[in-house]
Design a protein around this motif. Structure first.
Motif, PDB file in Angstrom:
ATOM      1  N   ASN A  59      25.373 -10.425  -1.739  1.00  0.00           N
ATOM      2  CA  ASN A  59      24.441 -10.409  -0.616  1.00  0.00           C
ATOM      3  C   ASN A  59      24.941 -11.308   0.517  1.00  0.00           C
ATOM      4  OD1 ASN A  59      22.343 -10.448   1.150  1.00  0.00           O
ATOM      5  ND2 ASN A  59      20.810 -11.194  -0.305  1.00  0.00           N
ATOM      6  N   ASN A  60      25.658 -10.676   1.433  1.00  0.00           N
ATOM      7  CA  ASN A  60      26.106 -11.449   2.592  1.00  0.00           C
ATOM      8  C   ASN A  60      25.218 -11.182   3.809  1.00  0.00           C
ATOM      9  OD1 ASN A  60      27.020  -8.925   3.391  1.00  0.00           O
ATOM     10  ND2 ASN A  60      29.158  -9.350   2.833  1.00  0.00           N
ATOM     11  N   GLY A  61      24.110 -10.545   3.568  1.00  0.00           N
ATOM     12  CA  GLY A  61      23.059 -10.480   4.584  1.00  0.00           C
ATOM     13  C   GLY A  61      23.320  -9.582   5.783  1.00  0.00           C
ATOM     14  N   ALA A  62      24.189  -8.620   5.651  1.00  0.00           N
ATOM     15  CA  ALA A  62      24.394  -7.636   6.729  1.00  0.00           C
ATOM     16  C   ALA A  62      25.426  -6.614   6.278  1.00  0.00           C
ATOM     17  CB  ALA A  62      24.866  -8.298   8.018  1.00  0.00           C
ATOM     18  N   TYR A  63      25.512  -5.541   7.038  1.00  0.00           N
ATOM     19  CA  TYR A  63      26.595  -4.570   6.846  1.00  0.00           C
ATOM     20  C   TYR A  63      27.836  -5.186   7.466  1.00  0.00           C
ATOM     21  CZ  TYR A  63      22.931  -1.109   5.920  1.00  0.00           C
ATOM     22  OH  TYR A  63      21.872  -0.420   5.405  1.00  0.00           O
ATOM     23  N   MET A  64      28.615  -5.875   6.648  1.00  0.00           N
ATOM     24  CA  MET A  64      29.744  -6.622   7.201  1.00  0.00           C
ATOM     25  C   MET A  64      30.961  -5.738   7.433  1.00  0.00           C
ATOM     26  SD  MET A  64      28.490  -9.423   7.819  1.00  0.00           S
ATOM     27  CE  MET A  64      27.318 -10.708   7.347  1.00  0.00           C
ATOM     28  N   ASN A  65      31.203  -4.816   6.528  1.00  0.00           N
ATOM     29  CA  ASN A  65      32.408  -4.010   6.640  1.00  0.00           C
ATOM     30  C   ASN A  65      32.443  -3.209   7.936  1.00  0.00           C
ATOM     31  OD1 ASN A  65      34.896  -2.987   5.588  1.00  0.00           O
ATOM     32  ND2 ASN A  65      33.838  -1.069   5.227  1.00  0.00           N
TER      33      ASN A  65
ATOM     34  N   GLY B  44      27.490  -4.244  -1.945  1.00  0.00           N
ATOM     35  CA  GLY B  44      26.994  -5.181  -0.934  1.00  0.00           C
ATOM     36  C   GLY B  44      25.480  -5.104  -0.832  1.00  0.00           C
ATOM     37  N   ASP B  45      24.930  -5.895   0.071  1.00  0.00           N
ATOM     38  CA  ASP B  45      23.467  -5.874   0.243  1.00  0.00           C
ATOM     39  C   ASP B  45      23.017  -4.553   0.876  1.00  0.00           C
ATOM     40  OD1 ASP B  45      24.931  -7.611   2.316  1.00  0.00           O
ATOM     41  OD2 ASP B  45      23.201  -6.899   3.456  1.00  0.00           O
ATOM     42  N   GLY B  46      23.808  -4.041   1.804  1.00  0.00           N
ATOM     43  CA  GLY B  46      23.440  -2.760   2.416  1.00  0.00           C
ATOM     44  C   GLY B  46      23.403  -1.667   1.358  1.00  0.00           C
ATOM     45  N   GLY B  47      24.415  -1.664   0.504  1.00  0.00           N
ATOM     46  CA  GLY B  47      24.514  -0.676  -0.563  1.00  0.00           C
ATOM     47  C   GLY B  47      23.460  -0.862  -1.635  1.00  0.00           C
TER      48      GLY B  47
HETATM   49 MG   LIG Z   1      26.678  -6.996   3.281  1.00  0.00          MG
END
Ligand SMILES: [Mg+2]
Ligand SMILES: Cc1ncc(C[n+]2csc(CCOP(=O)(O)OP(=O)(O)O)c2C)c(N)n1
Lengths: 394, 304
Positions: B128-134, B100-103
């Motif tokens: 890249n979904n633009g945030a820590y979604m999980n 992800g983007d955070g990772g």
């Molecule tokens: Mg993300």
């Protein structure tokens, strides 16, 4: 390899004797154990291990993939990936590097991956690069087996034995050596011939549990509460096998190589012993010299520190009187009222034997523990056995 | 003329029953990726929504090997796997990081830079979904300007523009890096194929739809992704050894607001008192686009 035989009869046949520093003995061990993957990151006093391995791989003396990583976190993560794919892995670290890798240590152990890693012990910042076991002892609960080597020879030999143990149980192993007193001090080391090592430790066999693109599986996915405990249960079963296996592998090693190692070593421990110094690593050697003048003092050297070898300890102490005084020597500080050794000893004796025990903090941050310090410890134990003693604080 | 069919998956490598939300980018991007890469692939997955979507132990939603790993070290884990597979004579196996983007932008940034610098033979895909979604929509350094997250709530919305990951990764002088969008499937698929044929460190960054995180109707998820490209909020381009090439030029650039207004995370920006913030967003979007075009012109042939 150069097999020049100097004496007519060697102390250890099929060996070559060399003078080398502890770190070079560790690197040599990785080579003769045929480690195939070495991720590396430098930290004093470990550096010469990874430098020497770079040299060995670069010159073609050793067949391995050597990768300069970006941190110890990445070193251990790469080690994990390689071991998952079935490689025999070796690396080395120290102090901050080990602390930094903490998260990955758990992952490697709980993925049940075999590997052997050397740690050259040093404590935490404020900066100090000298001998101290607080780094490795603070990783006690990550699931790694821990050995402490008294000499360079023992470090080399323990690495060989550790690969057998690690690959049999699928539990990673730390072999710890003392900063500078071992890592940078030259000693005579008998290096076993490659074919002798091969007979004892064959090249790594794949077990079928490794990742294999031909048989795709998912590794490490979310484990539900129903299953998680089962993994720990299986781990626990095998952790319980470590002590016996250590002794058995030590015996097998003795048959093959002529040097004997067990989970613990008892020196001058018998029914007349009045005081027992409980030691790890090179302090043991110093103490061995000092007790020559103190026939009533013995030494219990802990070679396998984790899991703590309770049965071997009870066995070693079976003839000693109940009023024998045990002195735990702590070159560590766990931020607790007593050191790591004392905690373990108490647990080992609980419900089995009762001994008066005192805890001695000494050699912190690499402070030398010369014979006079051991004399002081013995004097205090005899004359003023407070529960906890800090040496040289005045 | 027949409509383009290049985006159809002919050889499905993902089992049904994946655990993603409706309209999630992860599922779609992995379906296309795996259909092209084939089963001789090891996916290395750091903590992210995909850790969950891929299935709990002992399940595996992809026909291929999955190695779940710690958040900060997917490229390092992949490095160990890559070198060992190579030594086992498996140079043909793809080793692919799905992060992800955070990772990627944050916690895994160093390991990413390390692997890219070493030129590891890996494919890195960042959704890249633009945030820590999980963990429930917390701000990352990829979170867009103006977005509300659970750690930038209400008027405390994100007031920094995301870092230029593509610029940073390009500066590593790697053979291939590209952006992709799930609304431009032929382009995405072509980039996967291109990356697959290359050697060395390759990175694809996909604009990841996330209906719950972006506060978008699941049915609009691809539409929003399309508007992001048409408004130049998320340009499609590739970089080979620092040479930029723009892959799509909107015939008529749409205002950023066209894309943003469909996303609840930007709702507050449309209040009268925040009008200037929307204008700023537009200005920065235009600046980024002009800069991209300038970089494209700058192209210097890479010689080894
Ligand atoms: Mg993300
Ligand atoms: C060291 C560490 N810190 C925090 C977490 C918690 N965590 C798990 S997934 C995740 C969010 C991942 O965000 P991103 O990389 O953007 O992927 P996404 O979930 O958005 O797909 C976080 C913060 C973790 N697993 N490990």
């Amino acid at each position: 390899m150069n097999n020049t035989e100097t004496s007519t009869k060697k102390k250890y046949p099929r060996h070559t004797e060399k003078v080398m520093k502890g770190n070079f003995a560790a690197a040599e061990a990785a080579k003769i154990c045929k480690a195939g993957f070495i991720p590396a990151y430098p930290i004093t006093p470990q550096t010469t291990i990874v430098e020497e391995l770079a040299e060995k791989v670069g010159s073609g003396e050793m067949d391995a993939a050597y990768v300069n990583m970006d941190s110890e976190h990445s070193v251990f993560a790469a080690a994990m990936g390689s071991a998952l794919a079935g490689e025999r892995v070796f690396t080395a670290t120290s102090g901050q590097g080990l602390f930094y890798a903490h998260e990955v240590l758990h992952a490697i152990a709980h993925f049940r991956l075999p590997m052997v890693v050397c740690n050259v012990g040093r404590p935490s910042i404020p900066w100090n690069i000298w001998s101290d076991q607080s780094d490795s002892l603070s990783q006690r609960d990550t699931g790694w087996i821990q050995f402490y080597g008294e000499s360079s020879q023992e470090v080399l030999d323990t690495i060989i034995q550790s690969y057998i143990l690690s690959e049999k149980l699928e539990i990673p192993v730390f072999v710890v050596l003392d900063a500078f007193y071992q890592s940078h001090t030259s000693e005579n080391v008998w290096i076993p011939d490659q074919d002798l090592v091969n007979e004892f430790l064959p090249p790594k066999q794949l077990k079928g549990t490794e990742i294999n693109p031909d048989k795709p599986i998912a590794v490490g996915g979310l484990v539900q509460p129903e299953h998680y405990g089962k993994f720990n249960y299986d781990f626990w079963i095998d952790i319980n096998r470590v002590e016996n296996l250590t002794n058995q592998i030590g015996e097998d090693f003795y048959q093959k190589f002529g040097r004997k190692y067990q989970a613990v070593e008892a020196i001058n421990i018998n029914k007349d012993t009045k005081i027992i110094l409980v030691t790890i690593s090179s302090i043991t050697t110093t103490a061995k010299g000092v007790i020559q003048h103190h026939p009533e003092v013995g030494i219990l050297k802990i070679r396998l520190f984790h899991p703590f070898p309770k049965n071997s300890i009870l066995e070693a102490l079976k003839d000693v009187a109940n009023d024998t005084l045990l002195v735990a020597i702590e070159r560590n500080f766990m931020g607790d009222k007593v050191g790591a050794m004392m905690q373990e000893l108490r647990e080992a004796f609980y419900g089995e034997r009762y001994f008066k025990m005192i805890d001695v903090f000494t050699g912190q941050g690499g402070k030398d523990v010369p014979p006079i310090t051991i004399e002081k410890i013995i004097y205090k134990a005899k004359n003023n056995p407070e529960d906890v003693i800090w040496i040289d604080m005045e | 003329m027949l409509p383009a069919m290049e985006f159809l998956i002919k050889d499905e490598k993902v089992f049904s029953g994946g655990l993603s939300c409706r309209g999630c980018g992860w599922s779609l991007l992995v379906r296309h990726l795996s259909s092209i890469l084939g089963e001789n692939t090891v996916y290395v997955v750091p903590a992210s929504c995909f850790s969950i979507i891929a299935g709990p132990y002992p399940l595996n939603e992809i026909k291929g090997t999955i190695v779940h790993t710690i958040f900060a070290a997917a490229p390092a884990t992949a490095t160990g796997i890559r070198h060992t597979l190579d030594r086992q004579g498996r140079k043909d196996t793809n080793v692919v990081i799905l992060a992800g983007d955070g990772g990627t932008f944050d916690i895994g940034f160093q390991a990413l830079s390390g692997a890219a610098s070493r030129g590891e033979n890996l494919i890195y895909l960042v959704n890249n979904n633009g945030a820590y979604m999980n963990t429930g929509i917390q701000t990352s350094s990829a979170t867009p300007y103006g977005a509300v997250t659970t750690t930038n709530p209400n008027s405390n919305f994100k007031k920094k523009f995301p870092k230029d990951l593509m610029g940073i990764i390009a500066a590593h002088n790697i053979p291939y890096a590209a952006t992709a969008s799930l609304a431009f499937m032929e382009d995405y698929r072509a980039k996967i194929k291109k990356a697959k044929e290359m050697e060395g460190f390759r990175l694809l960054m996909v604009d990841g739809p996330c209906p719950p995180g972006h506060k978008v109707e699941p049915a609009n998820s691809i539409q929003v992704a399309r508007l992001a490209v048409e408004s130049n909020l998320y340009p499609l381009f590739e970089v080979e050894y620092q040479n930029y090439k723009v892959n799509y030029r909107p015939t008529k650039q749409l205002p950023a607001t066209e894309c943003m207004k469909l996303q609840g995370r930007f709702k507050h920006l449309f209040k009268e008192e925040n009008k200037h913030l929307l204008e700023e967003t537009q200005k920065v979007t235009d600046y980024n686009w002009r800069r991209l075009l300038a970089l494209e012109k700058l192209s210097v042939e890479f010689v080894l």
